[in-house]
Structure formats: structure tokens, C-alpha cells
Design an enzyme around this catalytic site. Sequence first.
Site, short mmCIF file in Angstrom:
data_model
loop_
_atom_site.label_atom_id
_atom_site.label_comp_id
_atom_site.label_asym_id
_atom_site.label_seq_id
_atom_site.Cartn_x
_atom_site.Cartn_y
_atom_site.Cartn_z
CE LYS A 176 72.27 2.34 61.62
NZ LYS A 176 72.03 1.26 60.63
N GLY A 229 77.76 8.19 55.10
CA GLY A 229 76.52 7.89 54.38
C GLY A 229 76.12 9.07 53.52
N GLY A 230 74.82 9.16 53.23
CA GLY A 230 74.34 10.19 52.32
C GLY A 230 74.18 11.56 52.99
CB ILE A 231 74.02 15.02 51.51
CG1 ILE A 231 75.44 15.14 50.96
CG2 ILE A 231 73.53 16.38 51.96
CD1 ILE A 231 75.60 16.24 49.95
N GLY A 234 73.06 12.72 56.74
CA GLY A 234 74.04 13.52 57.49
C GLY A 234 73.41 14.76 58.09
CD GLU A 251 84.89 11.35 55.99
OE1 GLU A 251 84.88 11.59 54.77
OE2 GLU A 251 85.71 11.86 56.77
CB CYS A 285 81.70 8.11 48.60
SG CYS A 285 83.34 7.60 49.11
CD GLU A 386 76.55 9.83 46.19
OE1 GLU A 386 75.69 10.05 47.07
OE2 GLU A 386 77.71 9.45 46.45
#
Length: 490
Positions: A176, A229-231, A234, A251, A285, A386
Site C-alpha cells: 500500500k 512512515g511517522g512514529i 508506527g 522505519e 527522514c 520532526e
Amino acid sequence: MNLKLKQYINGKWVDAKSGQTRDIINPYNQEVVATVPEGDDSDAKEAIRAAREAFDQGDWASMPAIERGQIVRKIADFIERDREELARLESLDTGKTVEESRGDMDDIAGVFHYYAELADKNGGEMIESPIPNSISKVVHEPVGVCGQITPWNYPLLQASWKLAPALVTGNTLVMKPSEITPLTTLKTFELMEEAGVPFGVANLVLGAGHTVGNELSSSVDVDLISFTGGIATGKKIMQKASSNMKNLALELGGKNPNVIFADVDFELAVDQALNGVFFHAGQICSAGTRLIVEESIHDDLVNALVERVKQFKLGSGFDDDTQMGPLISAEHLEKVEKYVERGIVEGATLAVGGKRPEDPELQDGFFYLPTIFTDCTTDMDIVQDEAFGPIITVEKFKSEEEAVTLANDSIYGLAGGVFTSDITKAERCAAKMRMGTVWINEFNVYFPHAPWGGYKQSGIGRELGKLGIEEYTETKHILQNVKPEPLNWF
Ligand SMILES: NC(=O)c1ccc[n+]([C@@H]2O[C@H](COP(=O)([O-])OP(=O)(O)OC[C@H]3O[C@@H](n4cnc5c(N)ncnc54)[C@H](O)[C@@H]3O)[C@@H](O)[C@H]2O)c1
Ligand SMILES: C[N+](C)(C)CC=O
């Protein structure tokens, strides 16, 4: 556009079951560049079923690894053949310069080539067994059905880091891509079909995270989830993945320190500090957004950066002289603006930028001026969070120990840099910096042979390199007694 604008499920190009579609927007001028199906959990379920069947009943997992490698090598060759088309699609979708996108395509072809070469070199090992008359061996097998979820900033690059190792190791997969940047991934699924990837082995579902992504993360028929992607996302995926104890590869984001000592080659430091952040408008990133500068050169460095930043050429990624394109979306532009507002409230000094450009030619795009904040401290949100935009925060240090302490003061641990002419000092710092990658007198380089991933909340596991293959294999120990005898215990 010479592209099948469909999902790819079980070897068929299909619309979303719901009939829903999504317009894909060029961030430079907000023009609709394509309209693609907007799949949901029902499309994801069908794709997972296809991948499950292809894994459990198909020949892919048992095919000689060398043959899978040949197919993956063809994908690499086709990416090289279609490099220009892919690069232009990537720039249309993300706004990055075509020159950057061409570089991405070269990296991507390199990733497919690298894993094609490794396909038949993971043959396991014999173990010296302590059991008499036994043969003991360790073999590596595919994990099974993989859910792969990718972000919008490096759409095809991040996809390639997942597709190539998953395929050579005999897994099946459902990918995806980010719902706002699917075009190069779509094209690559066409290339995978052309290369002979069997039906059901690689499936593509388009759609949002809370529907398609959620189904991939929670389904008990998915054995591994690999996410970039983002934390925050995640963490959600990690929770959902507990449904069946999926293998996880995450990641995630970064807030990456770039430590600059006074003994550095000054021009090199200026050049690399700019490259480290403003490439792709800071939407990287591993962008070196936290400059940590030795006090004695702080003012000179900041002045040099500000002067250079004022001359940046913002514009269309398709113009040869453009150095920095737009941000990805209106939503992301707003996020970056709020971040800058927060920095001002927190007491940081805005040295340059801090607003949208006034150039009339840039008004239709999601542009933001390159921005530098000075007088920053680690207790500020702008130093800790970030931004994923063209923003540098500058902190000062007096000693090597303080520099390392500042660099490590973060929930992130993705990457960092050290600039100095004293290599012993650089090595000392690199050893103490808690990050998956540390660059010395260099910034933001990556290549297929070296592992990539984060310490701390920047992720779990590694992509690229030999470790990138290990993510996609289970390890099995097989012990055979060649002269079995009864134990006569019971
Ligand atoms: N570590 C790395 O190598 C690396 C590389 C690129 C980007 N990133 C990080 O990615 C982030 C930017 O990308 P983004 O804005 O696309 O990230 P994001 O987390 O918003 O989205 C990433 C992907 O996850 C999907 N998603 C969203 N919600 C989901 C859910 N609930 N369940 C499952 N999937 C869901 C999205 O649709 C998208 O495909 C930054 O934090 C950046 O640092 C990390
Ligand atoms: C991993 N990398 C550097 C290619 C892209 C990060 O956003």
C-alpha cells in the site's frame, strides 16, 4: 499518461470494489495529474487472500532462488529502461526536482540489482552438532505474506527497499503506497508483471491508512508488516500487528543532529549543512535539521548559511534551475507553518524565512521559504519534533562532550553527522552517538549494501544490506539423526 490507473490484485488490474476514486495532485500547481481507485479494507482483504493462496499453494516460495533473482534482475533492467518516465512521474507526484528523481531511480535500480545478486546466497549453514550421528543445519525460509506500507516523500525508493528483498526470498506481498503518491509504484507493478512475477505474488492496493493500512496491520493472514512512515502511525501499526504476533519492521522518523566543530573545512560544512536539510525541501527522514555548532564559529556559520539560503531558487521540479520544490500538500504546509509559529513562541530567533514565498509564480504551489532558527535549546519543541520541512534549528556547544550530549538528547535515533578535520575526534563522537547511521564529513548518503534503520523511537529492524534480507526470512534449525536408536528411558 501511459499508466494503468488501477489496483493490481491476483494478476488483474482492478478498480476499487466501492467504485471510489482519488485525484492525485501536483504539489507545484495543484493540477490533477491522475485519478486512481481508492481501495478500502474489502480490496485489502481480497489482495491478502490472493497473496495467502500464492504463498501457501503457489510455486514462488519453492522456486529455485536463482530464478527469483533472475526475475528481480529484470525488474531492475526495466527500471533502468524506463528511468526518465519514472523520474518524471515521481516529480509530478512529489514536486521534487526531476534531477533528484533521476538519482532516486538510479538508487532504486541499484537496490533491485543488489538483491537479485543476493537471491541465491542465503543458503543456510551446517552446524557442528554435539548430538552423535546427527546432521544439523540452519536454513532460511520466507516469512509468508508481507504487508508493505510506504510514505509519500520517497515513494518508489522506499517501496524498492521492501519489494526487492521480499521477492528474492520467496515471500508474497500486498503493498500500500501513500494514497497521495502512488504513481511510480503503480508503474513498477506494471514492470513486475512484465518481468514475470507470478499472479498473486505481488499485489497493490491503493487507499488510505485507516482503511487499507489498518487491514494489512490487523489481518491474521499477514505474517509480516513492513512500514515506513511517522512514529505515531508506527505505534498504531505495532498495536494492530499484535493480533497474530506479526513480524515487524518499522522505519520511522528522525530529528537528526549535524555536529559541526570549529576545526572543520568551513566551506564544506556550509555546503553539507545546506544539502543535509534543504534537499527535497527538508522532507527527508534523515534530514540534518538540528545543527549543533561549536560556539567559536557559530556566528560565521549562521551568517554564511543565511546568505546562501536567500539565494535559493524555488520553483517547478521540471525547471533545470530549480533547487527546491514545494511541500507535498496543503495539509503539510499548514503543519510546517504551525511548527514555525511554535518556534517563535518558544523564543527561538528567526534568522531567515519563516513564511510562504511572495513570488507570484509560486502562489499555486505548496511552497515554504527555507528557514533558519538560532538560539535554540533542547527543551524547545522545534528542536525535539520532526518538522519534515525546510527548517534548520541551530544550537551551540563548547566541548566535545556537550556536543554528543546534545546530539543524543532526542527520542529519535535515525541518523546524524559529525564535521571536523580531527578524525580521531570524529570517531569518538560516532561511537557515542545513538543512531542507526553516523556520517563523518558527509551527510545523507545511503546505498544498497549498508543497513538502514533507527535506534530508539526511529524504528525496529533494518532495511538494505544483508540485514534487509533477514527481515524477510524465518530461520529454521533442522536436525537429522542418521542412525536413530531407542533411548529406552520409559
Ligand atoms: N526511517 C525511514 O527510512 C523513513 C523514510 C521515509 C519517511 N520516513 C518517515 O515518514 C514520515 C512521513 O511520511 P508520511 O507522512 O507518509 O507518514 P505517515 O505515517 O502519515 O504515513 C505513512 C504510510 O502509512 C499509512 N498509514 C497512515 N495511517 C495508518 C494506519 N492507521 N494504519 C496503517 N497505515 C497507515 C499512510 O497511508 C502511508 O501509506 C516522516 O516521519 C518520515 O521521517 C521514514
Ligand atoms: C531513507 N531516505 C533517506 C532515502 C529517505 C528518508 O526519508
